[in-house]
Write an enzyme that holds these catalytic residues in place. Sequence first.
Site, PDB file in Angstrom:
ATOM      1  N   HIS A   1      -7.439  -5.679  -0.939  1.00 51.40           N
ATOM      2  CA  HIS A   1      -6.810  -4.945  -0.771  1.00 51.40           C
ATOM      3  C   HIS A   1      -5.599  -5.323   0.448  1.00 51.40           C
ATOM      4  O   HIS A   1      -4.238  -4.289  -0.263  1.00 51.40           O
ATOM      5  CB  HIS A   1      -7.076  -3.087   0.139  1.00 51.40           C
ATOM      6  CG  HIS A   1      -5.930  -2.293   0.408  1.00 51.40           C
ATOM      7  ND1 HIS A   1      -5.214  -1.633  -0.874  1.00 51.40           N
ATOM      8  CD2 HIS A   1      -5.448  -1.516   1.241  1.00 51.40           C
ATOM      9  CE1 HIS A   1      -4.609  -1.090  -0.194  1.00 51.40           C
ATOM     10  NE2 HIS A   1      -4.690  -0.853   0.935  1.00 51.40           N
TER      11      HIS A   1
ATOM     12  N   SER B   1       0.869  -0.993   0.241  1.00 47.36           N
ATOM     13  CA  SER B   1      -0.043  -0.092   0.214  1.00 47.36           C
ATOM     14  C   SER B   1       1.056   1.307  -0.091  1.00 47.36           C
ATOM     15  O   SER B   1       1.228   1.313  -1.504  1.00 47.36           O
ATOM     16  CB  SER B   1      -0.828   0.293   0.894  1.00 47.36           C
ATOM     17  OG  SER B   1      -2.023   0.474   1.166  1.00 47.36           O
TER      18      SER B   1
ATOM     19  N   ASP C   1     -10.177  -5.172  -4.354  1.00 44.72           N
ATOM     20  CA  ASP C   1      -9.684  -4.197  -3.798  1.00 44.72           C
ATOM     21  C   ASP C   1     -10.213  -2.571  -4.216  1.00 44.72           C
ATOM     22  O   ASP C   1     -10.402  -2.792  -4.886  1.00 44.72           O
ATOM     23  CB  ASP C   1      -8.698  -3.487  -4.157  1.00 44.72           C
ATOM     24  CG  ASP C   1      -7.519  -2.384  -3.536  1.00 44.72           C
ATOM     25  OD1 ASP C   1      -8.067  -1.625  -2.619  1.00 44.72           O
ATOM     26  OD2 ASP C   1      -6.330  -2.484  -3.118  1.00 44.72           O
TER      27      ASP C   1
END
Length: 306
Positions: free
Chosen positions: A279, A152, A249
């Site tokens: 995600h 991320s 996601d």
Amino acid sequence: MAGLGKAAVAAWEPYRRWGWAAVSFGVHRGLGALLARKPERAPRWLPACRQKSSVSFLSRPDLPNLAYKRLKGKSPGIIFIPGYISNMNGTKALAIEEFCKSLGHAYIRFDYSGIGNSDGNLEECTVGKWRKDVLSVIDELAVGPQILVGSSLGGWLMLHAAIARPQKVVALIGIAAAVDSLVTQFNQLPIETKKEIEMKGVWSMPSKYSEEGVYRVQYSVVKEAEHHCLLHSPIPVSCPVRLLHGMKDDIIPWQTSVQVADRIVSTDVDVILRKHSNHRMKEKADLQLLVYTIDDLIDKLSTVVN
């Protein structure tokens, strides 16, 4: 594949056994050969065992001390760069550690300033300060060439690290890489909402991963993050890059990884999509894909060296 834009010229290879597909942006050995030789059973390290070793601290003059854990071992070493408000004890970080232990490779995981066991005030942290954290780990703790694995926000920071330390960063793996995401998501808000946030000085950003249902982000952090955006121009990273992303996601759309791949100047870039992953990408099959990707890059780099 609709929505791939200029990336449509890339080779699209479905791997139906695993529920994921790879978009190749360069000519190399690739993951096809890798999967052909990997066992179908789950590796014994997948239920990651938490290490009982104590946390170490990297002391930095005029900067917060950083908590970290390190395994000594062979090169290339692996460094895990966590996501926003995430610490070094997450599922992916621990799974990679067990994998590195099994291979005898060096590995580092750490907490950002203001997160976990590291010093610092979270409200004072910015993308730029966390970028310095990553560079401190590379400069002060890592020995020899490194493969960076960024999750991320960590996927954004790993690109900055590769640009700043090209001699030491030899490969990148992004997991739902949130490149420019803080700025992109803010800019997508209605004008009235943005003005209100600017006046209040705080953005209550909705998140299902927060106990409160929101992350409270200082408006100044968003403005500071604008200085670290990368997608507006070619990204000067020339090492091998693998971008893993779940098509379910709902935080960072998978198209972001395709856009990142298109911007990176390296000719050895793959986007690997998992159809049913979200995600966090921390299910068993996600972890298998992650460590197989690390293993493939280690083999690739060893072949280049030899």
